[in-house]
Scaffold this motif. Structure first.
Motif, PDB file in Angstrom:
ATOM      1  N   THR A  43       1.129  -1.079  -0.503  1.00  0.00           N
ATOM      2  CA  THR A  43      -0.144   0.110  -0.445  1.00  0.00           C
ATOM      3  C   THR A  43       0.810   0.923  -0.094  1.00  0.00           C
ATOM      4  N   PHE A  44       0.563   2.038  -0.618  1.00  0.00           N
ATOM      5  CA  PHE A  44       1.241   3.579  -0.853  1.00  0.00           C
ATOM      6  C   PHE A  44       0.595   4.876  -0.718  1.00  0.00           C
ATOM      7  N   LYS A  45       0.762   4.919   0.339  1.00  0.00           N
ATOM      8  CA  LYS A  45       0.444   6.773   0.512  1.00  0.00           C
ATOM      9  C   LYS A  45       0.238   7.583  -0.201  1.00  0.00           C
ATOM     10  N   VAL A  46      -0.650   7.637  -1.568  1.00  0.00           N
ATOM     11  CA  VAL A  46       0.148   9.114  -2.096  1.00  0.00           C
ATOM     12  C   VAL A  46      -1.101  10.516  -2.394  1.00  0.00           C
ATOM     13  N   ASN A  47      -0.459  11.542  -3.587  1.00  0.00           N
ATOM     14  CA  ASN A  47      -1.701  12.149  -3.828  1.00  0.00           C
ATOM     15  C   ASN A  47      -2.208  12.268  -4.821  1.00  0.00           C
ATOM     16  N   ASN A  48      -3.567  12.971  -4.942  1.00  0.00           N
ATOM     17  CA  ASN A  48      -4.220  12.856  -6.290  1.00  0.00           C
ATOM     18  C   ASN A  48      -4.490  11.313  -6.579  1.00  0.00           C
ATOM     19  N   TYR A  49      -4.398  10.046  -5.621  1.00  0.00           N
ATOM     20  CA  TYR A  49      -4.694   8.812  -5.502  1.00  0.00           C
ATOM     21  C   TYR A  49      -5.690   8.415  -6.843  1.00  0.00           C
ATOM     22  N   GLY A  50      -6.721   8.714  -7.225  1.00  0.00           N
ATOM     23  CA  GLY A  50      -7.308   9.191  -8.279  1.00  0.00           C
ATOM     24  C   GLY A  50      -6.273   8.938  -9.846  1.00  0.00           C
ATOM     25  N   ASP A  51      -5.745   9.808 -10.360  1.00  0.00           N
ATOM     26  CA  ASP A  51      -4.871  10.062 -10.707  1.00  0.00           C
ATOM     27  C   ASP A  51      -3.698   9.184 -10.926  1.00  0.00           C
ATOM     28  N   VAL A  52      -3.089   8.595  -9.677  1.00  0.00           N
ATOM     29  CA  VAL A  52      -1.930   7.418 -10.321  1.00  0.00           C
ATOM     30  C   VAL A  52      -3.043   6.370 -10.520  1.00  0.00           C
ATOM     31  N   GLU A  53      -3.954   6.155 -10.108  1.00  0.00           N
ATOM     32  CA  GLU A  53      -4.628   5.047 -10.777  1.00  0.00           C
ATOM     33  C   GLU A  53      -4.664   4.641 -11.558  1.00  0.00           C
ATOM     34  N   THR A  54      -5.349   5.669 -12.264  1.00  0.00           N
ATOM     35  CA  THR A  54      -6.007   6.262 -13.536  1.00  0.00           C
ATOM     36  C   THR A  54      -4.011   5.609 -14.128  1.00  0.00           C
ATOM     37  N   ASP A  55      -3.258   6.294 -13.481  1.00  0.00           N
ATOM     38  CA  ASP A  55      -2.538   6.366 -14.672  1.00  0.00           C
ATOM     39  C   ASP A  55      -1.509   4.585 -14.577  1.00  0.00           C
ATOM     40  N   ILE A  56      -1.319   4.518 -14.015  1.00  0.00           N
ATOM     41  CA  ILE A  56      -1.141   2.539 -13.373  1.00  0.00           C
ATOM     42  C   ILE A  56      -1.386   1.840 -14.237  1.00  0.00           C
ATOM     43  N   HIS A  57      -3.533   1.735 -14.087  1.00  0.00           N
ATOM     44  CA  HIS A  57      -4.398   1.327 -15.102  1.00  0.00           C
ATOM     45  C   HIS A  57      -3.451   1.649 -17.120  1.00  0.00           C
ATOM     46  N   ARG A  58      -3.585   2.942 -16.886  1.00  0.00           N
ATOM     47  CA  ARG A  58      -2.965   3.102 -18.278  1.00  0.00           C
ATOM     48  C   ARG A  58      -1.847   2.660 -18.514  1.00  0.00           C
ATOM     49  N   GLN A  59      -0.920   2.342 -18.317  1.00  0.00           N
ATOM     50  CA  GLN A  59       0.407   1.973 -18.178  1.00  0.00           C
ATOM     51  C   GLN A  59       0.267   0.828 -18.104  1.00  0.00           C
ATOM     52  N   PHE A  60      -0.360  -0.328 -17.805  1.00  0.00           N
ATOM     53  CA  PHE A  60      -0.733  -1.823 -17.857  1.00  0.00           C
ATOM     54  C   PHE A  60      -2.159  -2.701 -17.937  1.00  0.00           C
ATOM     55  N   LYS A  61      -2.232  -1.297 -19.314  1.00  0.00           N
ATOM     56  CA  LYS A  61      -3.759  -1.827 -20.042  1.00  0.00           C
ATOM     57  C   LYS A  61      -3.461  -2.814 -20.557  1.00  0.00           C
ATOM     58  N   LYS A  62      -2.134  -3.246 -21.251  1.00  0.00           N
ATOM     59  CA  LYS A  62      -2.002  -5.053 -22.434  1.00  0.00           C
ATOM     60  C   LYS A  62      -1.953  -5.994 -21.465  1.00  0.00           C
ATOM     61  N   HIS A  63      -1.891  -5.745 -20.324  1.00  0.00           N
ATOM     62  CA  HIS A  63      -1.629  -6.646 -19.484  1.00  0.00           C
ATOM     63  C   HIS A  63      -3.031  -6.817 -18.415  1.00  0.00           C
ATOM     64  N   LYS A  64      -3.723  -6.539 -18.813  1.00  0.00           N
ATOM     65  CA  LYS A  64      -5.541  -6.349 -18.031  1.00  0.00           C
ATOM     66  C   LYS A  64      -5.720  -7.766 -18.416  1.00  0.00           C
ATOM     67  N   CYS A  65      -6.671  -8.712 -17.656  1.00  0.00           N
ATOM     68  CA  CYS A  65      -6.996 -10.108 -17.389  1.00  0.00           C
ATOM     69  C   CYS A  65      -8.621  -9.949 -16.748  1.00  0.00           C
ATOM     70  N   ASN A  66      -9.019  -9.040 -16.005  1.00  0.00           N
ATOM     71  CA  ASN A  66     -10.247  -9.351 -15.275  1.00  0.00           C
ATOM     72  C   ASN A  66     -10.389  -8.143 -14.710  1.00  0.00           C
ATOM     73  N   GLY A  67     -11.105  -7.342 -15.345  1.00  0.00           N
ATOM     74  CA  GLY A  67     -11.565  -5.807 -13.919  1.00  0.00           C
ATOM     75  C   GLY A  67     -10.085  -4.857 -13.472  1.00  0.00           C
ATOM     76  N   ASP A  68      -9.929  -4.945 -12.440  1.00  0.00           N
ATOM     77  CA  ASP A  68      -8.782  -4.329 -12.048  1.00  0.00           C
ATOM     78  C   ASP A  68      -7.626  -5.475 -11.759  1.00  0.00           C
TER      79      ASP A  68
END
Length: 106
Positions: A43-68
């Motif tokens: 678990t990482f404590k971050v500012n703008n956690y919504g933006d960080v999550e979106t960025d991570i999901h975007r970065q690994f989009k091609k590896h998505k297998c089910n939901g998150d």
């Protein structure tokens, strides 16, 4: 301010990335429901956690297998977060916990 959590299923070599406002783990457990394998959590404590999550999901989009969930080893996700985002705090499993899960789930 909020948290990015990474759950790693060592048995299936998949990683889940999500966000939460608090460190309370009940939300993650509720979302998973019954899950038959032991998970390791970072678990990482971050500012703008919504933006960080979106960025991570975007970065690994091609590896998505089910939901998150991503068909990706946890080291790639942790390395990306640590090198590309400012974080204030990190909670991680102890080395003995990691070893125990590895031994019991392989």
């Amino acid at each position: 301010m909020g948290y990015i959590y990474c759950l790693f299923d060592i048995k299936n070599n998949i990683t889940r990335v999500g966000k939460t406002k608090t460190k309370d783990k009940s939300r993650q457990k509720q979302q998973l429901g019954y899950y038959p394998f032991t998970l390791l959590e970072w678990t990482f404590k971050v500012n703008n956690y919504g933006d960080v999550e979106t960025d991570i999901h975007r970065q690994f989009k091609k590896h998505k297998c089910n939901g998150d969930w991503y068909s990706l080893n946890i080291t790639k996700v942790l390395e990306y977060i640590m090198n590309n985002h400012i974080w204030e705090e990190l909670d991680s499993p102890s080395p003995s916990k990691v070893l125990s899960v590895m031994v019991n789930n392989t």
